[in-house]
Motif scaffolding. Structure first.
Motif, PDB file in Angstrom:
ATOM      1  N   LYS A  29       2.080   1.752  -3.543  1.00 48.12           N
ATOM      2  CA  LYS A  29       1.009   2.210  -4.427  1.00 48.12           C
ATOM      3  C   LYS A  29       0.683   3.682  -4.184  1.00 48.12           C
ATOM      4  N   SER A  30       0.657   4.064  -2.917  1.00 48.28           N
ATOM      5  CA  SER A  30       0.374   5.465  -2.601  1.00 48.28           C
ATOM      6  C   SER A  30       1.504   6.369  -3.094  1.00 48.28           C
ATOM      7  N   LEU A  68       0.830  -1.204   0.000  1.00 50.81           N
ATOM      8  CA  LEU A  68       0.000   0.000   0.000  1.00 50.81           C
ATOM      9  C   LEU A  68       0.865   1.255   0.000  1.00 50.81           C
ATOM     10  N   PHE A  97      -4.678   4.473  -0.089  1.00 50.06           N
ATOM     11  CA  PHE A  97      -5.007   3.116  -0.515  1.00 50.06           C
ATOM     12  C   PHE A  97      -5.335   2.303   0.725  1.00 50.06           C
ATOM     13  N   LYS A  98      -6.253   1.369   0.579  1.00 50.43           N
ATOM     14  CA  LYS A  98      -6.653   0.579   1.743  1.00 50.43           C
ATOM     15  C   LYS A  98      -6.781  -0.893   1.382  1.00 50.43           C
TER      16      LYS A  98
END
Length: 523
Positions: free
Chosen positions: A478-479, A475, A487-488
Motif C-alpha cells: 500500500k505504501s 502495508l 500506513f499502519k
C-alpha cells in the motif's frame, strides 16, 4: 482495486482479488471465491465493488458476518476494515494502481498500420495438399477451442482435451480387440450348440418322421449336464411344440423360434444352422431335423430344434472386457497426468521467465529480453516486448532529457540503516522485494527473529507469525503504491497490542527501494 487478505485463521497470508461488480464468497464451488473452511456457509457473503466503493451483504449465513467486530447484514467497506467469518479473518485492502498509458497515433497507410492489418487478416487457403488440412484445422477448428478457452482456464481445458484424447484413443484401439475376442468366443459357443442340435437330429429324426413322439429323447439338454443351455424347444414346421414335455402341443411365440420357422420354409436352407446373438450374453442356435422320405426319395424337414445358449463364459468375457477397458483407461490417465505436467510447465516456464526478465529490464539490470529455451513461437512476442520496452525508455528520455534507469536498492538501504541507528524502539528494514536486511535489538526481542539468521530471506518465509508477516507485506504494498505514504495497522505480538507503521522510501524512478517498519507498543 480492492482485495481481501487473510490475516487470521487457517488461510492466513492468502489474498483474494475482488472483481468489479459482484463477488460471492463461501464454500460452494459456484462462488467466485471459494473458502473451504469449517463454519463458512455455502454462500456466505456478497461483496459488490463499484469503482472506489465496496459493499458487503451477508447471504443468510448460519454463523453470521462481522465487520470490525460488529454483526452486519449490510455494510460499506473501507480500506483496513476487518471482516470475520468462522475460523477466518479478512482485511480489506484498497490498492491504488499505477497505470502508465502510452498512446501512439497510427496514421492510416503507415507501416505500423499495415502490420496491424496484416495480423488481423486471415491467411489465404494454401493450394498444396498438406497445407489445406493444416489451414482448416488452424482457422476453422481451433476457433471453436478458443471459444471454450474464454470460459475455462487454459490448464483445465488442456486437461479436458487430453482426457478426451485418451478416451477416444482407448475406444478406437482397445474396443476392436475386445470385440474380436468376444466374436471368437461366440463362434466357439456356437460350435458347441451345433453339436447339441446335431445330436437331437441324430437321435430323433426317424421318430419325428414317423410321429412316434413317445420315443423322442432330449434329456441331455436338461439338468446340470447341459452346460450353458438356458432353454430349448423342439417343434414342427408349424410351430407345435414336441419338447420339453411341459410345453407339449403349445405353439411357439418367441421371436427367435418364429424366425427359425420362416428361415427353414426355404428348403434350400435345411442344411444350414440358424444362429443369432440375442443380447444379454445369450445366443440362439436353431437346426432343421431332417429325415428321409421314401415316397419322394429325399430328405425333408420333420422338426426344428431351437436352443438358447447363455454360458457363464460369455458373462466372464463381458466382465473381463469391461475390466480391461477401465484398466487401460486408468493406466493411460495416470501416464497422461505425468505428460500433462511436463506440457504445462514447459509452457509456463518460458512465460514466467519472460515476466522476471521484464522486471529486470524495467529496473535497469538487463538490456532486453533473452531466451534460454528453444520456443520459436514466443520469438515474435519477445521481439514486440523488447520494442515496447525500448519505446518506454525513449519516452523517458523525451520527458526528462536523459535516460532514467531503474535504481538499485543498496544506496537507499544504507540511508535507512542510518535512520535505524538513531531510532528508538523496534525497527525492521526490508528491501524492495520484502527481503530482510536489518533488524535492531528491540525488534529481535519483540518478534523473535534474529538479523544474523534471517538477513537475505523473505519476511514471509522467516516470520513465525504468518499473519504478522502478511500484514506487514500488505502495508508495504500500500505504501509503495501510494508514493511512500505511511500506513499502519494494529496487531497483537506476543500478547501485546502493537501498532505497525510502514513507510516506503521511493527512488527517483518512482519505484519503492526499501521499507522502514517501526513497531510501537500500545500503553
Amino acid at each position: 482495486m480492492f482485495k481481501l487478505v487473510v490475516v487470521g485463521g487457517k488461510l492466513r497470508g492468502k489474498e483474494y482479488i475482488l472483481n468489479e461488480n459482484e463477488n460471492t464468497i463461501g464454500r460452494s464451488d459456484e462462488c467466485d471465491h471459494q473458502i473451504k473452511v469449517d463454519g463458512v456457509s455455502k454462500k456466505h457473503l456478497l461483496i459488490t465493488v463499484n469503482g472506489d466503493t465496496a459493499y458487503a451483504e451477508d447471504q443468510g449465513s448460519s454463523n453470521g458476518t462481522f465487520v470490525n467486530e460488529k454483526l452486519i447484514k449490510k455494510a460499506t467497506l473501507h480500506d483496513g476494515d476487518k471482516i470475520a467469518l468462522p475460523n477466518i479473518i479478512f482485511q480489506v485492502v484498497y490498492v491504488t494502481e499505477k497505470i502508465v498509458v502510452i498512446k501512439k497515433k497510427v496514421v492510416k497507410g503507415s507501416e505500423d498500420d499495415e502490420g496491424y492489418e496484416e495480423l488481423q487478416e486471415e491467411e489465404p487457403v494454401p493450394q498444396d495438399l498438406l497445407g489445406k488440412p493444416i489451414w482448416f484445422f488452424k482457422n476453422r477448428f481451433m476457433p471453436i477451442v478458443y471459444s471454450f478457452n474464454q470460459q475455462y482456464e487454459w490448464a483445465a481445458l488442456v486437461g479436458i482435451l487430453l482426457f478426451v484424447f485418451i478416451a477416444i484413443n482407448i475406444t478406437l484401439t482397445i474396443l476392436p480387440v475386445l470385440r474380436d475376442s468376444k466374436t471368437l468366443l461366440i463362434k466357439e459357443i456356437a460350435l458347441r450348440g451345433k453339436q447339441y442340435a446335431a445330436e437331437v437330429d441324430r437321435l430323433n429324426n426317424v421318430y419325428l418322421r414317423d410321429k412316434n413322439l413317445d420315443q423322442v429323447y432330449t434329456g441331455f439338454l436338461e439338468g446340470d449336464d447341459a452346460e450353458g443351455v438356458q432353454s430349448y424347444k423342439l417343434f414342427d414346421t408349424e410351430g407345435r411344440v414336441y419338447r420339453p414335455v411341459s410345453e407339449l402341443n403349445t405353439i411357439v411365440n418367441d421371436s427367435f423360434s418364429v424366425d427359425a420357422i420362416k428361415f427353414y420354409k426355404d428348403e434350400t436352407r435345411k442344411d444350414i444352422n440358424f444362429i443369432r446373438d440375442l443380447g444379454n450374453n445369450t445366443i440362439g442356435i436353431a437346426r432343421a431335423v431332417k429325415a428321409h422320405d421314401k415316397n419322394i426319395g429325399r430328405d425333408v424337414v420333420v422338426a426344428i430344434i431351437a436352443i438358447y445358449f447363455a454360458p457363464t463364459s460369455l458373462e466372464r468375457e463381458a466382465s473381463n472386457n469391461s475390466k480391461a477397458y477401465l484398466e487401460s483407461l486408468l493406466t493411460s490417465a495416470m501416464v497422461a497426468i505425468f505428460f500433462f505436467g511436463i506440457l504445462y510447465y514447459m509452457t509456463v516456464r518460458p512465460l514466467a521467465d519472460m515476466r522476471l526478465q521484464i522486471e529486470r529490464v524495467l529496473r535497469g539490470r538487463q538490456k532486453e529480453l533473452e531466451s534460454n529455451v528453444l520456443f520459436k513461437e514466443l520469438n515474435p512476442l519477445r521481439n514486440t516486448i523488447n520494442s515496447v520496452l525500448s519505446r518506454i525508455k525513449d519516452l523517458q528520455n523525451t520527458d526528462s532529457g536523459e535516460m532514467q534507469n531503474i535504481e538499485e536498492d543498496a544506496p537507499y538501504l544504507r540511508i535507512l540503516k542510518e535512520f535505524m541507528e538513531g531510532s528508538h524502539g523496534p525497527v525492521i528494514i526490508l528491501d524492495s522485494g520484502k527481503v530482510i536486511h536489518h533488524i535492531n535489538k528491540d525488534a529481535e526481542e519483540l518478534i523473535g527473529i534474529r538479523e544474523n539468521a534471517s538477513a537475505g530471506q523473505s519476511l514471509i518465509d522467516t516470520a513465525r507469525d504468518q499473519g504478522f508477516a502478511a500484514t506487514v507485506t500488505e502495508l508495504c504494498d500500500k505504501s509503495a503504491d501510494n508514493d511512500g505514504i505511511n500506513f499502519k495497522a494494529e496487531w497483537n505480538i506476543n500478547g501485546k497490542d502493537t501498532t505497525i507503521n510502514v513507510a516506503a522510501l521511493m527512488g527517483r524512478d518512482k519505484f519503492a527501494k526499501c521499507f522502514f517498519i517501526t513497531l510501537v507498543k500500545q500503553s
